[in-house]
Design a protein around this motif. Structure first.
Motif, short mmCIF file in Angstrom:
data_model
loop_
_atom_site.label_atom_id
_atom_site.label_comp_id
_atom_site.label_asym_id
_atom_site.label_seq_id
_atom_site.Cartn_x
_atom_site.Cartn_y
_atom_site.Cartn_z
N LEU A 225 -12.45 0.39 7.76
CA LEU A 225 -11.43 -0.15 6.88
C LEU A 225 -10.26 -0.69 7.69
O LEU A 225 -9.69 0.01 8.52
N THR A 226 -9.92 -1.94 7.50
CA THR A 226 -8.78 -2.55 8.19
C THR A 226 -7.61 -2.67 7.23
O THR A 226 -7.77 -2.60 6.01
N GLY A 227 -6.43 -2.90 7.78
CA GLY A 227 -5.24 -3.03 6.95
C GLY A 227 -4.12 -2.13 7.43
O GLY A 227 -4.05 -1.79 8.61
N HIS A 228 -3.27 -1.68 6.48
CA HIS A 228 -2.13 -0.86 6.88
C HIS A 228 -1.65 -0.02 5.70
O HIS A 228 -1.90 -0.33 4.54
N TRP A 229 -0.94 1.06 6.04
CA TRP A 229 -0.33 1.90 5.02
C TRP A 229 0.77 1.12 4.32
O TRP A 229 1.45 0.29 4.93
N ILE A 230 0.97 1.39 3.05
CA ILE A 230 2.06 0.76 2.32
C ILE A 230 2.91 1.84 1.66
O ILE A 230 2.39 2.87 1.21
N ASN A 231 4.21 1.61 1.62
CA ASN A 231 5.12 2.54 0.97
C ASN A 231 5.00 2.44 -0.55
O ASN A 231 4.47 1.47 -1.08
N LYS A 232 5.52 3.43 -1.24
CA LYS A 232 5.35 3.48 -2.69
C LYS A 232 5.93 2.25 -3.39
O LYS A 232 5.42 1.83 -4.44
N SER A 233 6.98 1.67 -2.83
CA SER A 233 7.55 0.48 -3.46
C SER A 233 6.59 -0.70 -3.41
O SER A 233 6.82 -1.72 -4.07
N GLN A 234 5.49 -0.58 -2.64
CA GLN A 234 4.51 -1.66 -2.53
C GLN A 234 3.19 -1.29 -3.20
O GLN A 234 2.18 -1.95 -2.98
N TRP A 235 3.21 -0.28 -4.07
CA TRP A 235 1.99 0.17 -4.73
C TRP A 235 1.62 -0.67 -5.94
O TRP A 235 0.54 -0.48 -6.51
N LEU A 236 2.49 -1.55 -6.39
CA LEU A 236 2.21 -2.30 -7.62
C LEU A 236 1.30 -3.48 -7.33
O LEU A 236 0.10 -3.43 -7.55
N SER A 237 1.87 -4.57 -6.87
CA SER A 237 1.09 -5.78 -6.64
C SER A 237 0.41 -5.72 -5.27
O SER A 237 0.84 -4.97 -4.39
N PRO A 238 -0.65 -6.52 -5.08
CA PRO A 238 -1.31 -6.55 -3.77
C PRO A 238 -0.57 -7.39 -2.73
O PRO A 238 -1.08 -7.61 -1.65
N HIS A 239 0.63 -7.84 -3.05
CA HIS A 239 1.42 -8.59 -2.09
C HIS A 239 1.81 -7.68 -0.93
O HIS A 239 2.24 -6.54 -1.15
N PRO A 240 1.68 -8.13 0.32
CA PRO A 240 1.97 -7.25 1.46
C PRO A 240 3.42 -6.82 1.56
O PRO A 240 3.72 -5.76 2.11
N GLY A 241 4.34 -7.63 1.04
CA GLY A 241 5.73 -7.24 1.05
C GLY A 241 6.38 -7.33 2.42
O GLY A 241 5.74 -7.66 3.42
N PRO A 242 7.69 -7.00 2.49
CA PRO A 242 8.39 -7.04 3.77
C PRO A 242 7.90 -5.93 4.69
O PRO A 242 7.40 -4.90 4.24
N ASN A 243 8.05 -6.15 6.00
CA ASN A 243 7.69 -5.11 6.96
C ASN A 243 8.67 -3.95 6.83
O ASN A 243 9.88 -4.13 6.90
N GLU A 244 8.12 -2.76 6.64
CA GLU A 244 8.96 -1.57 6.44
C GLU A 244 8.41 -0.41 7.25
O GLU A 244 7.20 -0.31 7.49
N THR A 245 9.31 0.48 7.64
CA THR A 245 8.89 1.70 8.32
C THR A 245 8.12 2.58 7.34
O THR A 245 8.53 2.75 6.19
N ARG A 246 7.01 3.12 7.79
CA ARG A 246 6.20 3.99 6.94
C ARG A 246 6.99 5.25 6.58
O ARG A 246 7.54 5.92 7.45
N LYS A 247 7.02 5.57 5.28
CA LYS A 247 7.83 6.69 4.80
C LYS A 247 7.01 7.91 4.39
O LYS A 247 7.55 9.02 4.34
N HIS A 248 5.73 7.72 4.05
CA HIS A 248 4.97 8.80 3.44
C HIS A 248 3.67 9.05 4.19
O HIS A 248 2.92 8.10 4.47
N PRO A 249 3.37 10.31 4.51
CA PRO A 249 2.07 10.62 5.10
C PRO A 249 1.00 10.57 4.01
O PRO A 249 1.32 10.58 2.82
N PRO A 250 -0.28 10.54 4.40
CA PRO A 250 -1.33 10.57 3.37
C PRO A 250 -1.34 11.95 2.67
O PRO A 250 -0.91 12.94 3.28
N PRO A 251 -1.76 11.98 1.41
CA PRO A 251 -2.43 10.91 0.67
C PRO A 251 -1.45 9.80 0.28
O PRO A 251 -0.34 10.07 -0.16
N ALA A 252 -1.91 8.57 0.44
CA ALA A 252 -1.06 7.41 0.14
C ALA A 252 -1.94 6.19 -0.02
O ALA A 252 -3.13 6.21 0.30
#
Length: 297
Positions: A225-252
């Protein structure tokens, strides 16, 4: 406004306009597509982007509510009469009213409860009703109990307030109480995953609900699986959004794709021991409780 932030807000607003109901009960399936159109998005971004960007960095549920209220505020068809209104009886607090709206189109007052939920379906557990198999990633939130509470408690708040003579005098009583419950269901990954043909077999979820896969961390690595972790503010749309520091460990949630897939999608990635812990949490919560009645579909 930063263009990456603007794109994120735009895509999240658009996602809300199109998001289908998560739960099958008709009372919980208020349809935003019948109330809002995409031409509201530009006015919202022009007048309310600062408040929305601030809300985006808070709790996800509050961000969802902020997006919803922004759309109602911009719509000429609605007027917000009250939001997050605490209803207090003579001796106790009865609950909190999410939204009270005047619907100019229908000429009525609507009480609307909001819920944005992300549930994972675990494999069948002996002696546990199939409807109990949806659980939040934090192992404390159960879809079947949330559905029951919405129907039996939150939507009945105006009725209970009237019974106890506790309805606020400055507010009109609603003509109807409805729920706007959306989000995603995540099911164990399978090469046979096909939401068009299998949604009807999954318990307690609307046939049109958004459904994606979940994987353990080990399975995600093994499958490439390729890609990246996304913060909760990016859980809605599949848009990648601005680059942000990862805030939450898995599960995510993770935004990415498997080899051979054509586009990125939302995945839920959980620690390797999460499925066993989820099963244990369900057994502790439901093994001595009467099984909830299945919702007609």
């Amino acid at each position: 406004m930063d263009e990456a932030v603007r794109a994120q807000l735009r895509q999240d607003l658009l996602w809300i306009l199109q998001a289908p109901a998560l739960l099958p009960a008709a009372e919980l399936g208020w349809d935003p597509g019948e109330a809002f159109t995409a031409d509201l998005i530009d006015p919202v971004l022009t007048t309310q982007w600062q408040a929305l960007e601030q809300a985006r960095h808070g709790k996800l549920g509050h961000y969802f509510e902020a997006l919803v209220q922004a759309l109602f505020t911009a719509s000429p068809d609605y007027r917000i009469l009250a939001s997050n209104c605490i209803i207090r009886g003579p001796s106790r607090t009865l609950g909190e009213l999410d939204l009270l709206l005047e619907d100019y189109r229908q000429g009525c007052i609507v009480h609307l409860e909001l819920a944005l939920k992300f549930y994972l379906l675990i494999p069948e557990v002996p002696d546990i009703d199939p409807a109990c198999r949806w659980i939040g990633s934090g192992l404390k939130d159960f879809m079947t109990l949330k559905s029951q509470r919405l129907l039996s408690h939150q939507l009945r708040l105006p009725e209970r307030a009237a019974e106890e003579n506790a309805w606020p005098l400055h507010l009109p009583r609603p003509d109807q109480s409805l729920g706007w419950v959306t989000g995603r269901g995540f099911v164990p990954y399978s090469t046979e995953l096909d939401t068009a043909t299998t949604a009807q077999s999954w318990p307690l979820i609307a046939p049109q609900a958004l459904v994606r896969p979940w994987l353990t961390e080990s399975d995600a690595r093994q499958r490439g699986l390729t890609g990246h972790w996304i913060n909760k503010s990016q859980w809605l749309s599949p848009h990648p959004g601005p680059n942000e520091t990862r805030k939450h460990p898995p599960p995510a949630q993770w935004l990415g794709r498997l080899p051979g897939e054509g586009e990125d999608g939302h995945w839920f990635i959980v620690p390797d021991d999460w499925p066993e812990r989820a099963q244990g949490s369900m057994l502790r919560r439901f093994d001595r409780l009467p099984m909830p009645r299945q919702t007609d579909r």
